[in-house]
Design a protein around this motif. Structure first.
Motif, mmCIF file in Angstrom:
data_model
loop_
_atom_site.group_PDB
_atom_site.id
_atom_site.type_symbol
_atom_site.label_atom_id
_atom_site.label_comp_id
_atom_site.label_asym_id
_atom_site.label_seq_id
_atom_site.Cartn_x
_atom_site.Cartn_y
_atom_site.Cartn_z
ATOM 1 N N GLY A 29 0.809 -1.214 0.000
ATOM 2 C CA GLY A 29 0.000 0.000 0.000
ATOM 3 C C GLY A 29 0.848 1.272 0.000
ATOM 4 N N LEU A 30 2.175 1.104 0.091
ATOM 5 C CA LEU A 30 3.043 2.273 0.106
ATOM 6 C C LEU A 30 3.049 2.922 -1.268
ATOM 7 N N PRO A 31 3.257 4.243 -1.322
ATOM 8 C CA PRO A 31 3.243 4.922 -2.609
ATOM 9 C C PRO A 31 4.316 4.364 -3.534
ATOM 10 N N GLY A 32 3.945 4.158 -4.789
ATOM 11 C CA GLY A 32 4.910 3.713 -5.788
ATOM 12 C C GLY A 32 5.288 2.253 -5.678
ATOM 13 N N ALA A 33 4.507 1.451 -4.928
ATOM 14 C CA ALA A 33 4.830 0.034 -4.794
ATOM 15 C C ALA A 33 4.811 -0.647 -6.161
ATOM 16 N N LEU A 34 3.802 -0.382 -6.921
ATOM 17 C CA LEU A 34 3.738 -0.978 -8.262
ATOM 18 C C LEU A 34 2.723 -0.230 -9.097
ATOM 19 N N THR A 35 3.072 0.009 -10.345
ATOM 20 C CA THR A 35 2.087 0.550 -11.269
ATOM 21 C C THR A 35 1.889 -0.479 -12.365
ATOM 22 N N VAL A 36 0.655 -0.851 -12.570
ATOM 23 C CA VAL A 36 0.351 -1.822 -13.612
ATOM 24 C C VAL A 36 -0.031 -1.060 -14.871
ATOM 25 N N GLY A 37 0.520 -1.489 -15.988
ATOM 26 C CA GLY A 37 0.189 -0.839 -17.253
ATOM 27 C C GLY A 37 0.871 0.499 -17.418
ATOM 28 N N VAL A 40 -1.218 4.084 -14.630
ATOM 29 C CA VAL A 40 -2.318 4.133 -13.669
ATOM 30 C C VAL A 40 -1.953 3.355 -12.408
ATOM 31 N N PRO A 41 -1.821 4.042 -11.281
ATOM 32 C CA PRO A 41 -1.509 3.321 -10.060
ATOM 33 C C PRO A 41 -2.768 2.650 -9.495
ATOM 34 N N ILE A 42 -2.679 1.386 -9.152
ATOM 35 C CA ILE A 42 -3.832 0.734 -8.527
ATOM 36 C C ILE A 42 -3.423 0.271 -7.139
ATOM 37 N N THR A 43 -4.379 0.249 -6.246
ATOM 38 C CA THR A 43 -4.111 -0.191 -4.893
ATOM 39 C C THR A 43 -3.842 -1.685 -4.897
ATOM 40 N N LEU A 44 -2.706 -2.058 -4.316
ATOM 41 C CA LEU A 44 -2.324 -3.465 -4.375
ATOM 42 C C LEU A 44 -2.640 -4.205 -3.093
ATOM 43 N N VAL A 74 -5.017 0.591 15.538
ATOM 44 C CA VAL A 74 -4.355 1.273 16.647
ATOM 45 C C VAL A 74 -3.702 2.581 16.203
ATOM 46 N N GLY A 75 -3.743 2.902 14.919
ATOM 47 C CA GLY A 75 -3.326 4.251 14.511
ATOM 48 C C GLY A 75 -2.136 4.327 13.583
ATOM 49 N N LEU A 76 -1.688 3.190 13.029
ATOM 50 C CA LEU A 76 -0.604 3.270 12.055
ATOM 51 C C LEU A 76 -1.200 3.510 10.668
ATOM 52 N N PRO A 77 -0.633 4.456 9.914
ATOM 53 C CA PRO A 77 -1.221 4.824 8.611
ATOM 54 C C PRO A 77 -0.821 3.839 7.519
ATOM 55 N N LEU A 78 -1.256 2.589 7.645
ATOM 56 C CA LEU A 78 -0.772 1.534 6.753
ATOM 57 C C LEU A 78 -1.687 1.263 5.563
ATOM 58 N N LEU A 79 -2.908 1.797 5.583
ATOM 59 C CA LEU A 79 -3.778 1.591 4.419
ATOM 60 C C LEU A 79 -3.309 2.493 3.288
ATOM 61 N N ALA A 80 -3.570 2.059 2.041
ATOM 62 C CA ALA A 80 -3.148 2.820 0.872
ATOM 63 C C ALA A 80 -3.576 4.282 1.031
ATOM 64 N N ALA B 150 9.201 -3.575 2.948
ATOM 65 C CA ALA B 150 9.203 -2.407 2.066
ATOM 66 C C ALA B 150 10.533 -2.317 1.324
ATOM 67 N N ASP B 151 11.640 -2.663 2.001
ATOM 68 C CA ASP B 151 12.961 -2.707 1.360
ATOM 69 C C ASP B 151 12.997 -3.751 0.257
ATOM 70 N N ILE B 152 12.425 -4.946 0.552
ATOM 71 C CA ILE B 152 12.379 -6.017 -0.452
ATOM 72 C C ILE B 152 11.615 -5.516 -1.672
ATOM 73 N N VAL B 153 10.440 -4.902 -1.434
ATOM 74 C CA VAL B 153 9.630 -4.371 -2.537
ATOM 75 C C VAL B 153 10.446 -3.368 -3.348
ATOM 76 N N GLY B 154 11.166 -2.477 -2.650
ATOM 77 C CA GLY B 154 11.956 -1.448 -3.323
ATOM 78 C C GLY B 154 13.075 -2.031 -4.167
ATOM 79 N N SER B 155 13.804 -3.008 -3.605
ATOM 80 C CA SER B 155 14.956 -3.535 -4.342
ATOM 81 C C SER B 155 14.498 -4.388 -5.525
ATOM 82 N N VAL B 156 13.387 -5.145 -5.351
ATOM 83 C CA VAL B 156 12.884 -5.934 -6.481
ATOM 84 C C VAL B 156 12.390 -5.000 -7.586
ATOM 85 N N ARG B 157 11.752 -3.886 -7.184
ATOM 86 C CA ARG B 157 11.263 -2.936 -8.185
ATOM 87 C C ARG B 157 12.433 -2.351 -8.978
ATOM 88 N N ASP B 158 13.528 -2.019 -8.275
ATOM 89 C CA ASP B 158 14.689 -1.464 -8.970
ATOM 90 C C ASP B 158 15.298 -2.483 -9.921
#
Lengths: 203, 198
Positions: A29-37, A40-44, A74-80, B150-158
Motif C-alpha cells: 500500500g506504500l506509494p509507488g509500490a507498483l504501477t500496472v500498465g 495508472v496506479p492501482i491499490t495493491l 491502533v493508529g498506524l497509517p498503513l492503508l493505501a 518495504a525494502d524487499i519491494v523497493g529492491s525488487v522494483r529497482d
C-alpha cells in the motif's frame, strides 16, 4: 491425512509468516509500490490479501489480515494513501476491510481442499471466490447501509470502480502463488507431511 | 514508524483509551439511531468542541476527512436528488461525524497505548485458546518487519526496472513473495534461537 492435530499451536515460523504477510499487505500500500500498465496506479493491498490466503492457507492467512487491520486500527497509517486509525472502520469501506479477513480465509480454505501440486486454475478459482465474491458480498451491503443507498446502486458503483483491477489482481495472485508453492512445497499445512515422513524413514 | 497521533496534554489525550473507545461507540450508535438534523447539529457542536479542547490544528482535522471527499460529494448529490436535502444532510452528516469522532480518538492516543489497550481487551479470549503473548509478539514483530518488506519491494522494483521488465507484474510480485517467505523462515529461526514462539 495429517499426522498432527489440526489445532496444533502456531510455530515460530508460522508467527513470522503471519507478521511478514501482514507487513507485505502494508508494503503493497506504500506509494509507488507498483504501477500496472505503466501509468495508472492501482491499490495493491487486496493483492496482498489474496496472496496471504493463497500462500499461507486459511488460518495463517486470516491471522495475517487480522494483524494488519489491528495495526491500522491502533493508529498506524498503513492503508493505501496513508490512511489508518479507527476512522476507517466507521467509514464507507469498513465492510471491505472486514471482507478481507473472511476473503483470505475462504481463499486459504479452498486452496487447502486440493492435493498438492495445486494447479494455477485452482488458485484462480479460490481468488475469484474469496478475493472478489466474498469481499464484495460483505463490503457492498455495509457500504449500502452506511451511505443509506439501495444495494443495487452500491453494487454498480463497486463493480465499475474495482472489478477490472480486482480481476487483474486475481490473475497475478494465482500465478505468483503457484510459483511460490513450487519454490516452497511445504508451505501449506499438511503438504509438508510426506517429506517429513520420508525423512523419518531415512533417519 | 510514525502513527497518526498528534501530541498534546489535553483531557482527551490523558483519558484512558478504553474509555475513549466506549465514548466513540456510544457517540456513533447515538447518531446512527437518532439520525435527525437537531441531533446531528448537537453532535457536530460536540465534535467541534472536542477538537478545540484537544488543540488539534484545523488543517490536520480536515486531513482526516479528506479520504471522504469524493464519496461525500457523490452521496450528497445522489441522496439530495433521490430523498431531498434534509435526508441527504442527515446521511452525509452521520458519516462525516462518525469518521471525525473516530479520527479524534486516534489523533489523541499513542499507537503504543492503543496497542496495550487492544491486548488488554483480548485477555478474555484466553479462554477460547488465544495465546495473548503470541498475539502481542506478532503485532510488535509486524511493526518491525514492515520496513524490511518495504525494502524487499523497493529492491525488487529497482531490479525489475534495470532489466526493462517494468510492465510485467508477475516478474515483480513473485520475487517479492519468495523473498518474504525466505525472510520469514530466517526470522522464525531467529525467534527459536531466542526461545520465543516454540
Amino acid at each position: 491425512m495429517s499426522l498432527e492435530s489440526p489445532r496444533r499451536g502456531l510455530t515460530a515460523v508460522d508467527l513470522s509468516l503471519i507478521a511478514s504477510f501482514a507487513a507485505l499487505i502494508a508494503a503493497l500500500g506504500l506509494p509507488g509500490a507498483l504501477t500496472v500498465g505503466g501509468t495508472v496506479p492501482i491499490t495493491l493491498q487486496t493483492l496482498g490479501v489474496m496472496l496471504a490466503g493463497s500462500v499461507l492457507g486459511w488460518r495463517r492467512g486470516m491471522l495475517a489480515v487480522i494483524t494488519f487491520l489491528a495495526l491500522v486500527a491502533v493508529g498506524l497509517p498503513l492503508l493505501a494513501g496513508g490512511r489508518g486509525g479507527i476512522a476507517v472502520f466507521v467509514g464507507p469501506s469498513a465492510g471491505y476491510l472486514i471482507g478481507w479477513i473472511i476473503g483470505a480465509g475462504v481463499i486459504g480454505w479452498i486452496i487447502e481442499r486440493h492435493r498438492p501440486p495445486i494447479p494455477t486454475w485452482w488458485f484462480a478459482l479460490a481468488n475469484v471466490t474469496g478475493g472478489i465474491a466474498v469481499i464484495y458480498a460483505i463490503g457492498i451491503p455495509v457500504q449500502a447501509f452506511i451511505t443509506q443507498t439501495s444495494g443495487v446502486v452500491a453494487t454498480a458503483v463497486a463493480a465499475v470502480v474495482y472489478l477490472p483491477g480486482d480481476a487483474v489482481k486475481v490473475v497475478i495472485a494465482s500465478l505468483v502463488a503457484a510459483g511460490v508453492h513450487r519454490a516452497y512445497p511445504q508451505l501449506l499445512p499438511g503438504s509438508g507431511q510426506p517429506s517429513r515422513r520420508a525423512r523419518e524413514q531415512d533417519g | 514508524m510514525i502513527g497518526i497521533y498528534y501530541p498534546g496534554t489535553s483531557w482527551l489525550h490523558r483519558a484512558p483509551p478504553g474509555l475513549k473507545l466506549v465514548m466513540l461507540l456510544l457517540f456513533t450508535t447515538t447518531i446512527v439511531i437518532f439520525r435527525s438534523l437537531p441531533v446531528l447539529a448537537g453532535a457536530a457542536l460536540l465534535i467541534f468542541i472536542a477538537y478545540t479542547l484537544a488543540r488539534i490544528p484545523m488543517g490536520l482535522a480536515l486531513t482526516q476527512l479528506r479520504p471522504l471527499r469524493w464519496i461525500v460529494l457523490l452521496l450528497m448529490a445522489f441522496q439530495w436528488w433521490l430523498l431531498g436535502w434534509e435526508r441527504a444532510i442527515e446521511i452525509v452528516g452521520t458519516l462525516v461525524l462518525a469518521v471525525a469522532a473516530a479520527a479524534l480518538i486516534t489523533l489523541t492516543t499513542t499507537t503504543t497505548a492503543m496497542l496495550a489497550t487492544l491486548e488488554r481487551m483480548l485477555t478474555p479470549a484466553r479462554f477460547i485458546g488465544v495465546d495473548i503473548e503470541k498475539v502481542a509478539l506478532v503485532l510488535t514483530l509486524t511493526i518491525r518487519v514492515v520496513p524490511v518488506i518495504a525494502d524487499i519491494v523497493g529492491s525488487v522494483r529497482d531490479a525489475r526496472r534495470a532489466r526493462g521488465l517494468e510492465r510485467n507484474a508477475r516478474a515483480f510480485v513473485t520475487p517479492v513473495v519468495i523473498r518474504t517467505v525466505g525472510y520469514s523462515h530466517d526470522l522464525g529461526d531467529a525467534l527459536i534461537a531466542r526461545g520465543v514462539g516454540d
